[in-house]
Design a protein around this motif. Structure first.
Motif, short mmCIF file in Angstrom:
data_model
loop_
_atom_site.label_atom_id
_atom_site.label_comp_id
_atom_site.label_asym_id
_atom_site.label_seq_id
_atom_site.Cartn_x
_atom_site.Cartn_y
_atom_site.Cartn_z
N CYS A 190 -20.04 -3.26 -11.56
CA CYS A 190 -20.42 -4.50 -12.24
C CYS A 190 -20.78 -4.13 -13.70
O CYS A 190 -20.88 -2.95 -14.03
CB CYS A 190 -21.55 -5.24 -11.55
N LEU A 242 -20.86 8.46 -0.38
CA LEU A 242 -19.42 8.55 -0.62
C LEU A 242 -19.03 9.89 -1.23
O LEU A 242 -17.96 10.43 -0.95
CB LEU A 242 -18.97 7.42 -1.54
N ARG A 244 0.82 -1.22 0.00
CA ARG A 244 0.00 0.00 0.00
C ARG A 244 0.86 1.28 0.00
O ARG A 244 0.52 2.25 -0.67
CB ARG A 244 -0.94 -0.05 1.23
N SER A 278 -22.53 -1.50 -5.34
CA SER A 278 -23.62 -1.33 -4.38
C SER A 278 -23.88 0.14 -4.09
O SER A 278 -24.92 0.49 -3.55
CB SER A 278 -23.33 -2.10 -3.09
N ALA A 279 -22.95 1.01 -4.45
CA ALA A 279 -23.16 2.44 -4.19
C ALA A 279 -24.15 3.08 -5.16
O ALA A 279 -24.59 4.20 -4.92
CB ALA A 279 -21.82 3.18 -4.23
N ASN A 310 -9.90 0.93 -6.91
CA ASN A 310 -9.77 -0.12 -5.89
C ASN A 310 -10.42 -1.43 -6.29
O ASN A 310 -11.30 -1.46 -7.16
CB ASN A 310 -10.44 0.36 -4.61
N GLY A 311 -9.97 -2.49 -5.61
CA GLY A 311 -10.69 -3.76 -5.66
C GLY A 311 -11.71 -3.76 -4.53
O GLY A 311 -12.75 -3.12 -4.62
N SER A 312 -11.37 -4.43 -3.43
CA SER A 312 -12.33 -4.45 -2.31
C SER A 312 -11.95 -3.50 -1.19
O SER A 312 -12.72 -3.31 -0.26
CB SER A 312 -12.47 -5.88 -1.78
N VAL A 313 -10.78 -2.89 -1.26
CA VAL A 313 -10.35 -1.94 -0.21
C VAL A 313 -10.01 -0.62 -0.89
O VAL A 313 -9.24 -0.59 -1.85
CB VAL A 313 -9.10 -2.49 0.53
N TYR A 314 -10.57 0.46 -0.38
CA TYR A 314 -10.31 1.76 -0.98
C TYR A 314 -8.89 2.24 -0.67
O TYR A 314 -8.34 1.95 0.38
CB TYR A 314 -11.27 2.83 -0.43
N TRP A 319 -8.42 10.89 -0.52
CA TRP A 319 -8.37 12.31 -0.17
C TRP A 319 -6.98 12.91 -0.43
O TRP A 319 -6.82 14.12 -0.37
CB TRP A 319 -8.72 12.51 1.31
N GLN A 368 -14.54 1.47 -7.30
CA GLN A 368 -15.27 0.27 -7.66
C GLN A 368 -16.23 -0.06 -6.52
O GLN A 368 -15.79 -0.33 -5.41
CB GLN A 368 -14.35 -0.93 -7.88
N ASN A 369 -17.50 0.00 -6.76
CA ASN A 369 -18.49 -0.42 -5.78
C ASN A 369 -19.88 -0.33 -6.39
O ASN A 369 -20.53 0.71 -6.30
CB ASN A 369 -18.39 0.41 -4.50
#
Lengths: 531, 531
Positions: free
Chosen positions: A358, A344, A288, A333-334, A312-316, A320, A330-331
Motif C-alpha cells: 500500500c 514469508l 499462469r 499485511s506482511a 503479484n496481485g492477489s495470488v502469488y 521458488w 505485494q502484501n
C-alpha cells in the motif's frame, strides 16, 4: 526466439573465419557499456529478418550477446564487460554486411560511483558486483517515463534528493485512474489511428516493428537513474491497459519478440533489474503457465543474469522457481505488525522484497491511503525481519501529479524517515536478521556486536536491557545504548552501558538487570553496539 | 528399490500365464483391507532375497502392490480396494512357491463409519474418499506405540473421548527428555547387546532384517486408531535417537529398504498419512537432498497416494514439491495472532497444517509451556485463516506421563475447547477462508450465507455489525447472530437480526447501522447465518 538462439549457436560454430574490422569505443569502464554501431539493410522488416549477435571474449571468458535493429539502417550490439583488460568481439549475422565484424576494446577500472550490477549475497541480501553492500530502499513511479519532458525532469530532480536507490517502473505506458494521458512515445510502429466517439484516438499497431525512439527514451531515463545511483526495476508486462493500446495482449509470439528486443537493448545497463510483471495475475490475457516461458526467455537472453522477479496481485506466483533471483511480493499485511514479514521470508531462501505494501497518500482506495507513520512502520517491520520494503506515494493534490503514477514531487512524510532508516542500515556492520526468529519479533542483529530493537506503535515507560540468547552476545560484553526516534529522526546516546550476563534461559540480561527509561512516544528503536 | 520396481515390471510382462490358486477373505469392504497370506522360504534373508508383489484388477482398473515377508516363512500381500465389485489378483515373485498365485474377492459396500482415506479437496482442504468433509483436529503423541501395554490402552481410552481425529506418531522409538524408556519392540533384528557403563543396554542390529512383531504391533495400534475415527500421521524418520539405537543413521540403502517395507505393510491402511519426518532438518545424518529421494520413494511405493508431508524444525523444506499433498509446518508464531496463518497458506496452494505450534503444558522449555488459552487461541487463529492446527500437551505431573511423549491422560484445558471448535466447523456449510484476506484478519466465510468472526484476546464493549464487501452477502439479506464464547464453550442466539445494506466501500453494514453489546471477556466469536 528459440529458433533464433539455435540459429546463432550454429552461426558461431560455422562462421568463425569470415572477419571484417569495425569501430566502436576504444575504452569502456568495467560494468560500463560498450556499443558497436553498424550499418545494415533498411528494407523489408529488419526487426524480423535480420539476425545479429556477437561474441565478446577475453582469454577463456566468452559472452554471447544479441544485437538489435535501431531503425534507419542502424544496428547495434551492446556489451557490459565484467573484467578488466582487452576484450575482442566478432559479430555473427544472417546478413552479410553485419556478419564477421571484429574489433577490440579495453576494459578499464570503473569510476568511483560505479559498483557494478546488484547481485544476491548471503541468501537473503544483496551486494554490488564490487562487493559493496546494497540495501534496497525502493520507490514506485510506474509511468514516470511516459510523461511530458518537464515532468520527467522534475521526477529526476525529486529523486536526486530522495532516499531511494531503486524504482519500480513500467516499460509500457499505463492506463489507470490518475494516469490517463497518452505517452510521448509508443513501443511499436503505428499502422493507423481513428478517433473514438469519446474523442480519444484509437491506434492500430504493427507489433512486428518496434519504435526505436521509444526505447532510446527509456534507455536515457535508465541512464539518468544510474547517475543518481538508482536501480531501475524494469516491469516488462503489466495489466493497466484495458484495451487502450493492447500492449497487454500482444500474443505469445509478439510477447517473446518483445522480450528478445528489450533484453537485447537493456541487458548491458548495469542498473537494470527485470520485473517480469506488475500484478501478473491481473493480466487476464496471459495464463499462469506462460510466465514460466517468459521468465525462462528473459533469463536465457540476459548473459549477465540481472536480478529477476515477478510481482503479484492477489495470488502469488511460484517464487521458488530458479528464474527468480528474489521474491517481489505485494502484501501490505506482511509488514503491518510484528512477526509477519519473517514468515514469508523463511519460505523461499531468497531475498524478500515487499514491493507493494500500500502507499502513503490520501486516495479513497485502501491501497492508497497509508499515513506517513504506517508507511514508515512498514519499512521498519520489514527491515528488522531481514526483508526489504518499497515505498510509493499517492497524495492527490490539486495541480500536482501523483508520484506513484507519473512521478513529479514527493510530498509525503515517510521519505525523510526512510532516508533516516537507510542511513542506519548503511552504518550497520552488515544486513540484519531476526536474532531469534519466530520467538523474538523485534530484535534484529547484524552480528554479535550489533543489535537493532524496534519497539513499534506501542508505548512503554521503560525497557529492560535484554537480548535473546540465540544469536546473542557472550557474557561480559559491554554495549553502548542509543535510543532512536524513528519518526523524529533522532539518535540519542544514553548514559547507561549494557553489560551482558550469562543467560540462564532464553534471554540475556544486564548484569545488574538494568532498565532504561523511555519517552512515552511510539516508533522508538534501540541500537546496541559493542564498545 | 528401483531395481526391484524394474524387476516387477518385467515379471508382470512375462509371467502372466503361470497361475496357481490361493485363498484369502472372500469379501472385503470398500477401503477395507484385503490380505493374502502365503507360505514361502524361511532360509537365507527373505527380506532381501524374496521379491513379491501382486496385481489386483477389476476390469480396466489395475493396482500393483508390493508384498512383504512377515517372518517364520509367512508372506503377505495387502490391498485396499477402492471400488465395489469382484477384484482378481495374481502374484509375481522371483520365488516359485509365491509366484502366480491368483484369486478373487468381492468388494462390498463400506460400513457406516468407513468413509475411506482422507484426500485433498478444494485446494486447501480435505474430504474423505466418499465425499464427507474432514477437518483435521490433530494431536501429538510421538512415542505412544512404544510404551507398556497398559499405557497404550490408556492412550486409546483417552483418545476415545478426546476431540482429535488425527495423531502424529513416530514409527521408530523416541529417545528424548521425558521419553527415555526402551520400547517393547524394535524395528530391526537384534544382533547383539552389551551393557554400557551407565547400565543401559547397547544393541547392535541387523538392518537387513526387520522385526515383524514390531510392525504387527504398530499396525494393531493404527487399526485401533481407525476404530476411533483417528487418522494416523505416521512419522517415517525423526531425529530423537542420538546414538541410542541408531535408527536415524541407517544409511541411504537401509533407509530406502525401510521405506519399501513400511509402505508395503501400511499402504493398505486407510487411515495412514505419511509424514516423511518430524523436524527433518534436525536429522543431521540426512542431507537435505536425500529427502527428495525418500519422498519420491514413498509416493512411488504407495499406490493409493495417501497424504504425504514433511515437518520442519527451524528450516522449512520445499513444501511446493509435488510429492507433498499438504504442508506440515512447525511454527507457533504463525498462529499466535491475527493475520499470520494466512501469510504462509497463500504460498503453497495446498492444505496448510500447523503441525507444531508449541504445546499446552508447564515444561520449562518455551515450546512446552503454552497456557490452555494460548493453545485454544492458536486453533481459532488457524481455523479462521482456512488452515489447520495440531494440539500437543506437555504437562509434567508426578506419576503421570506426558501425553505429547508417551500418551496417557490428557489433563489440559484446551482439548474441550478444541472439541467445541470442531463441532462448530462440522456444523458449518463447508471449509472456511478469510473473506477479505490480507485486509480483514478476523472474518472467515464458508459461503455468502455463513460468516464466523473471531475477536481474539482483545475485549471490546460492542461490535458494529459489519462484513467485508469482498465475499460478502448481497444487500437485503437477514442473518441470525450468535455470540460464541470460545473459552466457556457457549453459543448464545442474540435477539438482533443483521440486515445487510449495499456497501458503499469495502464494508457491508446493517441497514440501521446496528451494533451488538459484548460481554467484557476475551476469546469471543460471532457466527452469522443467513435466515
Amino acid at each position: 526466439m528459440w529458433l533464433k538462439t539455435l540459429y546463432f549457436a550454429l552461426l558461431f560454430l560455422s562462421l568463425g573465419q569470415i572477419a571484417q574490422r569495425a569501430y566502436a569505443q576504444p575504452q569502456v569502464e568495467k560494468w560500463g557499456r560498450f556499443e558497436l554501431t553498424l550499418k545494415g539493410p533498411e528494407s523489408g522488416n529488419p526487426f524480423n529478418d535480420v539476425l545479429l549477435a556477437a561474441e565478446f571474449s577475453k582469454g577463456a571468458e566468452k559472452v554471447k550477446v544479441a544485437g538489435f535493429y535501431d531503425g534507419q539502417g542502424v544496428y547495434k550490439v551492446r556489451f557490459m564487460p565484467g573484467s578488466l583488460g582487452e576484450w575482442q568481439y566478432r559479430t555473427v549475422s544472417n546478413t552479410k554486411s553485419l556478419n564477421g565484424k571484429t574489433g577490440k576494446f579495453e576494459c578499464i577500472v570503473p569510476s568511483a560511483d560505479n559498483h557494478g550490477p546488484v547481485q544476491v549475497a548471503d541468501t537473503y541480501h544483496f551486494k554490488y558486483a564490487d562487493g559493496t553492500r546494497y540495501y534496497p530502499f525502493g520507490t514506485t513511479a510506474y509511468a514516470w517515463t511516459h510523461q511530458p519532458e518537464g515532468l520527467e525532469e522534475l521526477t529526476l530532480t525529486t529523486l536526486k534528493s530522495a532516499p531511494f536507490n531503486k524504482i519500480r517502473m513500467c516499460v509500457f505506458p499505463k492506463y489507470y485512474a490518475n494516469v490517463e494521458n497518452e505517452p510521448r512515445y509508443y513501443p511499436f510502429e503505428k499502422k493507423d489511428s481513428t478517433a473514438t466517439p469519446t474523442g480519444r484516438v484509437k491506434f492500430t499497431w504493427d507489433f512486428s516493428r518496434f519504435n526505436p525512439a521509444f526505447f532510446e527514451h527509456l534507455e536515457k531515463r535508465i541512464d539518468d537513474l544510474n547517475k543518481l545511483g538508482i536501480e531501475a526495476d524494469v516491469i516488462i508486462f503489466h495489466p493497466y491497459d484495458k484495451g487502450r493500446w493492447g500492449f497487454d495482449s500482444l500474443g505469445k509470439e509478439n510477447d517473446l519478440n518483445y522480450i528478445h528486443y528489450l533484453t537485447a537493448r537493456l541487458s548491458s545497463f548495469r542498473n537494470v533489474w527485470w520485473s517480469m510483471a506488475n500484478e501478473f495475475d491481473y493480466i487476464k490475457t496471459k495464463p499462469r503457465e506462460v510466465w514460466d516461458v517468459y521468465s525462462k526467455a528473459v533469463v536465457a537472453a540476459d548473459p549477465y543474469h540481472h536480478l529477476n522477479s515477478i510481482h503479484n496481485g492477489s495470488v502469488y506466483y511460484d517464487n521458488w522457481k530458479p528464474e527468480f533471483s528474489h521474491v517481489s511480493i505485494q502484501n501490505g499485511s506482511a509488514v503491518d505488525g510484528f512477526g509477519k514479514a519473517v514468515l514469508l521470508k523463511d519460505v523461499f531462501f531468497k531475498p524478500m522484497l515487499y514491493d507493494e505494501v500500500c502507499y502513503e497518500g490520501d486516495l479513497p482506495q485502501r491501497w492508497g491511503h497509508l499515513s506517513g507513520e504506517e508507511m514508515t512502520e512498514a519499512f521498519w517491520q520489514g527491515t528488522i525481519a531481514g526483508t526489504y520494503v518499497t515505498h510509493g506515494e499517492t497524495y492527490k493534490n490539486p495541480g500536482d501529479t501523483i508520484f506513484w503514477a507519473k512521478g513529479g514531487r514527493l510530498v509525503g512524510k515517510s521519505p525523510a524517515r526512510i532516508g533516516f532508516l537507510r542511513k542506519i542500515m548503511e552504518n550497520a556492520p552488515g544486513p540484519l536478521e531476526l536474532a531469534d526468529p519466530w520467538k523474538d519479533n523485534c530484535t534484529a542483529t547484524a552480528n554479535s556486536s550489533y543489535y537493532l530493537i524496534y519497539l513499534g506503535k506501542d508505548m512503554k515507560p521503560e525497557w529492560e536491557l535484554s537480548l535473546p540468547n540465540k544469536a546473542g552476545p557472550a557474557p561480559g560484553k559491554k554495549f553502548r545504548i542509543e535510543l532512536i526516534d524513528t519518526w523524529d529522526m533522532t539518535i540519542t546516546v544514553l548514559p547507561e552501558v549494557f553489560e551482558t550476563q550469562r543467560a540462564d534461559g532464553y534471554r540475556i540480561f544486564d548484569k545488574n538487570r538494568k532498565s532504561i527509561r523511555l519517552p512515552m512516544k511510539p516508533y522508538l528503536a534501540i541500537r546496541l553496539t559493542e564498545i
